[in-house]
Scaffold this motif. Sequence first.
Motif, short mmCIF file in Angstrom:
data_model
loop_
_atom_site.label_atom_id
_atom_site.label_comp_id
_atom_site.label_asym_id
_atom_site.label_seq_id
_atom_site.Cartn_x
_atom_site.Cartn_y
_atom_site.Cartn_z
N LYS A 1 -6.00 7.63 -2.95
CA LYS A 1 -4.79 8.01 -2.23
C LYS A 1 -5.17 8.58 -0.86
N LYS A 2 -4.46 8.14 0.17
CA LYS A 2 -4.72 8.62 1.53
C LYS A 2 -3.41 8.83 2.27
N ASP A 3 -3.47 9.70 3.27
CA ASP A 3 -2.31 9.94 4.13
C ASP A 3 -2.64 9.47 5.55
N PHE A 4 -1.69 8.75 6.13
CA PHE A 4 -1.91 8.21 7.47
C PHE A 4 -0.78 8.61 8.40
N LEU A 5 -1.14 8.75 9.66
CA LEU A 5 -0.17 9.01 10.72
C LEU A 5 -0.06 7.74 11.55
N ILE A 6 1.16 7.19 11.61
CA ILE A 6 1.35 5.89 12.25
C ILE A 6 2.30 5.98 13.44
N SER A 7 1.93 5.32 14.53
CA SER A 7 2.83 5.08 15.65
C SER A 7 2.90 3.56 15.80
N ALA A 8 4.11 3.04 15.97
CA ALA A 8 4.26 1.58 15.96
C ALA A 8 5.34 1.12 16.93
N LEU B 1 0.80 -1.22 0.00
CA LEU B 1 0.00 0.00 0.00
C LEU B 1 0.84 1.28 0.00
N TYR B 2 2.12 1.16 0.22
CA TYR B 2 2.97 2.36 0.27
C TYR B 2 3.07 3.00 -1.12
N ARG B 3 2.80 4.31 -1.16
CA ARG B 3 3.01 5.03 -2.42
C ARG B 3 4.50 5.11 -2.73
N LYS B 4 5.28 5.22 -1.67
CA LYS B 4 6.74 5.27 -1.81
C LYS B 4 7.32 4.09 -1.03
N PRO B 5 7.77 3.05 -1.72
CA PRO B 5 8.31 1.87 -1.04
C PRO B 5 9.42 2.20 -0.05
N ASP B 6 10.17 3.29 -0.31
CA ASP B 6 11.25 3.66 0.61
C ASP B 6 10.71 4.06 1.99
N ASP B 7 9.43 4.46 2.04
CA ASP B 7 8.85 4.84 3.34
C ASP B 7 8.83 3.65 4.30
N ARG B 8 8.53 2.47 3.77
CA ARG B 8 8.52 1.27 4.63
C ARG B 8 9.93 0.94 5.09
N LYS B 9 10.91 1.13 4.21
CA LYS B 9 12.30 0.89 4.59
C LYS B 9 12.71 1.82 5.71
N ARG B 10 12.28 3.11 5.62
CA ARG B 10 12.61 4.08 6.68
C ARG B 10 11.92 3.71 7.99
N VAL C 1 8.30 3.92 16.88
CA VAL C 1 8.22 5.16 16.09
C VAL C 1 6.93 5.86 16.48
N LYS C 2 6.97 7.19 16.45
CA LYS C 2 5.78 7.97 16.81
C LYS C 2 5.49 8.98 15.71
N GLU C 3 4.21 9.03 15.34
CA GLU C 3 3.71 10.02 14.38
C GLU C 3 4.52 10.01 13.09
N PHE C 4 4.59 8.87 12.48
CA PHE C 4 5.29 8.66 11.22
C PHE C 4 4.27 8.82 10.09
N VAL C 5 4.45 9.82 9.24
CA VAL C 5 3.50 10.10 8.16
C VAL C 5 3.80 9.22 6.95
N ILE C 6 2.77 8.50 6.49
CA ILE C 6 2.94 7.59 5.35
C ILE C 6 1.80 7.79 4.34
N PRO C 7 2.13 8.10 3.12
CA PRO C 7 1.11 8.15 2.06
C PRO C 7 0.84 6.74 1.53
N PHE C 8 -0.42 6.36 1.51
CA PHE C 8 -0.84 5.06 1.00
C PHE C 8 -1.64 5.23 -0.28
N ILE C 9 -1.64 4.21 -1.09
CA ILE C 9 -2.58 4.12 -2.20
C ILE C 9 -3.36 2.83 -2.03
N LEU C 10 -4.68 2.96 -1.91
CA LEU C 10 -5.51 1.81 -1.59
C LEU C 10 -5.73 0.94 -2.81
N GLU C 11 -6.30 -0.25 -2.58
CA GLU C 11 -6.57 -1.19 -3.66
C GLU C 11 -7.48 -0.58 -4.71
N SER C 12 -8.36 0.33 -4.28
CA SER C 12 -9.29 1.00 -5.20
C SER C 12 -8.61 2.08 -6.01
#
Length: 276
Positions: free
Chosen positions: A241-248, A207-216, A227-238
């Motif tokens: 395009k959406k932007d998400f804020l992730i803490s993991a 789902l990552y628009r930019k595969p490098d984002d997952r690597k980071r 990680v806290k408040e990591f911004v990731i642009p996704f592109i859904l199966e449909s």
Amino acid sequence: WLDCRAYPVVNDEGNVEYIVEHLRDITSIKLSEKKLQLFKSAVDYSKDAIGMSTFEGKHWYQNSAFDEMFGVIGDDPTIQIYADTKQGKEVFSRLINGLEFVGEIKMLNKFHQVIDVFLRAYPIKNHNGDVIGLVGVHTDISERKDAEKKLKNSEVHYRNIYETSLAGLWRTRKSDGKFLKANLTTAQFLGYSSVDELLENAVASDLYRKPDDRKRLLAELEEHGVVKEFVIPFILESGEKKDFLISARDFPEHGYLEGVVTDISAQKMAEKALAE
């Protein structure tokens, strides 16, 4: 050990002419008595409440733990210590018929309070297999049952919070991003109508628009564990395009990541509109 008995043999004048001694090896008997005494001590001082009854069910022995748990109960245990008298009679009926009973049961303590007991009850049989007595070993498991109930309630409470949270909660496999667990909010964020549909079809790494984002993201998790408040642009199966804020958080011992996701697409659109 020897059992020694001596008898004088006297003549007609009443004088002792000689003594007859009778010696019998009683070592095995003494060892058996010692073992019996050890067994009795083990029963007397056992932390489990142990009681014994005659074949007819008349109570005749109880150890100190039994005293502490049930107090003085009289001749008929089925009336005094079983919360359900009918169940107590069923237990004794099994024993009288040569069958054992092992299981959890409700009983009454010496304060007449209902307690949970793990009961092991057995018939005592003679060499011919006839039932000559009954013995019961009682373990108070009330605290354990109470802890289990509290744990179950807390699990239900946690599950309700997890499933109804307005924040997206998720768990993904670290190696490929496969969703292992998620709540409905996460599923809806990613364009699915149910959690089952998400778990069956979605892989976060796709789902990552930019595969490098997952690597980071993975690099930061490797270094810091969270990680806290990591911004990731996704592109859904449909294609949306959406932007998400992730803490993991990384759980390397289990091979998965867990986290929280928030949909910030509207915020990002507003920021873009203001910038223009």
